[in-house]
Enzyme design. Structure first.
Site, PDB file in Angstrom:
ATOM      1  N   CYS A 138       0.673 -17.660 -54.809  1.00  0.00           N
ATOM      2  CA  CYS A 138      -0.579 -16.997 -54.449  1.00  0.00           C
ATOM      3  C   CYS A 138      -1.168 -17.464 -53.119  1.00  0.00           C
ATOM      4  O   CYS A 138      -0.674 -17.066 -52.065  1.00  0.00           O
ATOM      5  CB  CYS A 138      -1.569 -17.140 -55.595  1.00  0.00           C
ATOM      6  SG  CYS A 138      -2.874 -15.896 -55.568  1.00  0.00           S
ATOM      7  N   HIS A 147       0.989 -16.888 -61.253  1.00  0.00           N
ATOM      8  CA  HIS A 147       0.474 -18.128 -61.839  1.00  0.00           C
ATOM      9  C   HIS A 147       0.974 -18.164 -63.285  1.00  0.00           C
ATOM     10  O   HIS A 147       1.811 -17.371 -63.688  1.00  0.00           O
ATOM     11  CB  HIS A 147      -1.060 -18.110 -61.877  1.00  0.00           C
ATOM     12  CG  HIS A 147      -1.724 -18.036 -60.545  1.00  0.00           C
ATOM     13  ND1 HIS A 147      -1.823 -19.105 -59.703  1.00  0.00           N
ATOM     14  CD2 HIS A 147      -2.359 -17.010 -59.916  1.00  0.00           C
ATOM     15  CE1 HIS A 147      -2.500 -18.746 -58.618  1.00  0.00           C
ATOM     16  NE2 HIS A 147      -2.831 -17.484 -58.715  1.00  0.00           N
TER      17      HIS A 147
HETATM   18  N1  GLN Z   1      -7.733 -16.277 -52.193  1.00  0.00           N
HETATM   19  C1  GLN Z   1      -6.552 -15.542 -52.375  1.00  0.00           C
HETATM   20  C2  GLN Z   1      -6.773 -14.161 -52.949  1.00  0.00           C
HETATM   21  O1  GLN Z   1      -7.654 -13.951 -53.797  1.00  0.00           O
HETATM   22  C3  GLN Z   1      -5.630 -16.338 -53.248  1.00  0.00           C
HETATM   23  C4  GLN Z   1      -6.076 -16.454 -54.672  1.00  0.00           C
HETATM   24  C5  GLN Z   1      -5.182 -17.285 -55.521  1.00  0.00           C
HETATM   25  O2  GLN Z   1      -4.483 -18.184 -55.046  1.00  0.00           O
HETATM   26  N2  GLN Z   1      -5.234 -17.040 -56.818  1.00  0.00           N
HETATM   27  O3  GLN Z   1      -6.064 -13.243 -52.556  1.00  0.00           O
END
Ligand code: GLN
Length: 268
Positions: A113, A211
């Site tokens: 992510c 995740h």
């Molecule tokens: N801030 C980034 C987004 O929302 C990554 C989020 C995350 O790592 N879950 O796209």
């Protein structure tokens, strides 16, 4: 030439240190700022499975300003809020040349992510701030007001179906030099909600929105990372099971299959 002289540099170091040549040096990238939705579970999974295969994993927690380890066999990076991403970018750029060299040399990496986004060219937040990435993966990301959230199954060529959980505002678009890691069935999921791709691959680098944490539920991917790290370093992946290790691996794989089935049965 003696046998000793036929060892590569790393194996010679290990021989000098008196271990059995089974160390794997694993970098956990920015665990203080980039670790949400349980991504540190990936580090725990790799560490435990490597031990069960008879290796000696050494996890280097690398945060901003830390020294870069002498030897790196694998890199694991987690997700983070936009703010956490902003915090680490300067330091990430200081390490960019080292990370590029490792990626080009086939070092296995898993970036989730927020870290996946920063391994691309840039991440532009919803507010319009552009965070430059280190461009290991040919992709860019633009934040949108509709977040993509939920359990997800993606179909990969290498690992079959991979189960995880996505939660991101960023929509990621791949360039010609990145191939997707997998494909998703539904609109509104995956890299950008539109083209049905998920994640990206370059050499042994995997970037993904999964995740979960993803490795406990998908042990094949953990074994790929461990096997590649061991082969790069020692020329072969050679599991040596201590008592009970195979039983524990079977148990973990069974739990993973059950967890993956539950997650797959509960899409958003
Ligand atoms: N801030 C980034 C987004 O929302 C990554 C989020 C995350 O790592 N879950 O796209």
């Amino acid at each position: 030439m003696s046998d000793r002289n036929t060892l590569n540099g790393a194996a010679q170091d290990d021989a000098r240190q008196g271990d059995a040549g089974r160390v794997l040096d694993i970098v956990s990238l920015y665990p203080k700022d980039m670790n949400i939705y349980g991504d540190s579970g990936n580090v725990l999974t790799v560490r435990r499975r490597a031990e069960l295969y008879g290796y000696t994993p050494v996890v280097h927690n690398y945060n901003q300003g830390d020294e870069w380890p002498e030897r790196v066999d694998m890199i694991l990076g987690g997700g983070g809020q936009d703010q956490g991403q902003g915090t680490i970018t300067d330091d990430l750029f200081r390490r960019s040349a080292q990370i590029h060299a490792l990626a080009d040399a086939g070092c296995p990496m898993l970036l989730i992510c927020g870290m996946y986004q920063l391994f691309g060219e840039y991440f532009q937040t919803i507010e319009g701030n552009r965070l430059a990435g280190i461009n290991v993966l040919d992709l860019y990301t633009v934040g949108h007001d509709v977040r993509m959230i939920g359990n997800l199954v993606e179909h990969t060529e290498e690992f079959g179906d991979v189960v995880g959980y996505e939660n991101h505002s960023g929509q990621t678009f791949l360039g010609p030099n990145a191939k997707p890691w997998g494909r998703v069935d539904a609109d509104g999921t995956g890299n950008n909600g539109g083209d049905h791709t998920e994640g990206a691959r370059y050499n042994a680098v995997i970037g993904t929105y999964m995740h979960g944490s993803v490795l406990p539920k998908n042990p094949k991917v953990a074994d790929y990372l461990i096997g590649t790290a061991a082969t790069n370093r020692y020329g072969v992946f050679d599991p040596q099971y201590v008592d009970g290790a195979q039983e524990e691996l079977r148990h973990l794989d069974e739990l993973a299959a059950r967890a993956a089935a539950v997650a797959a049965s509960r899409p958003r």
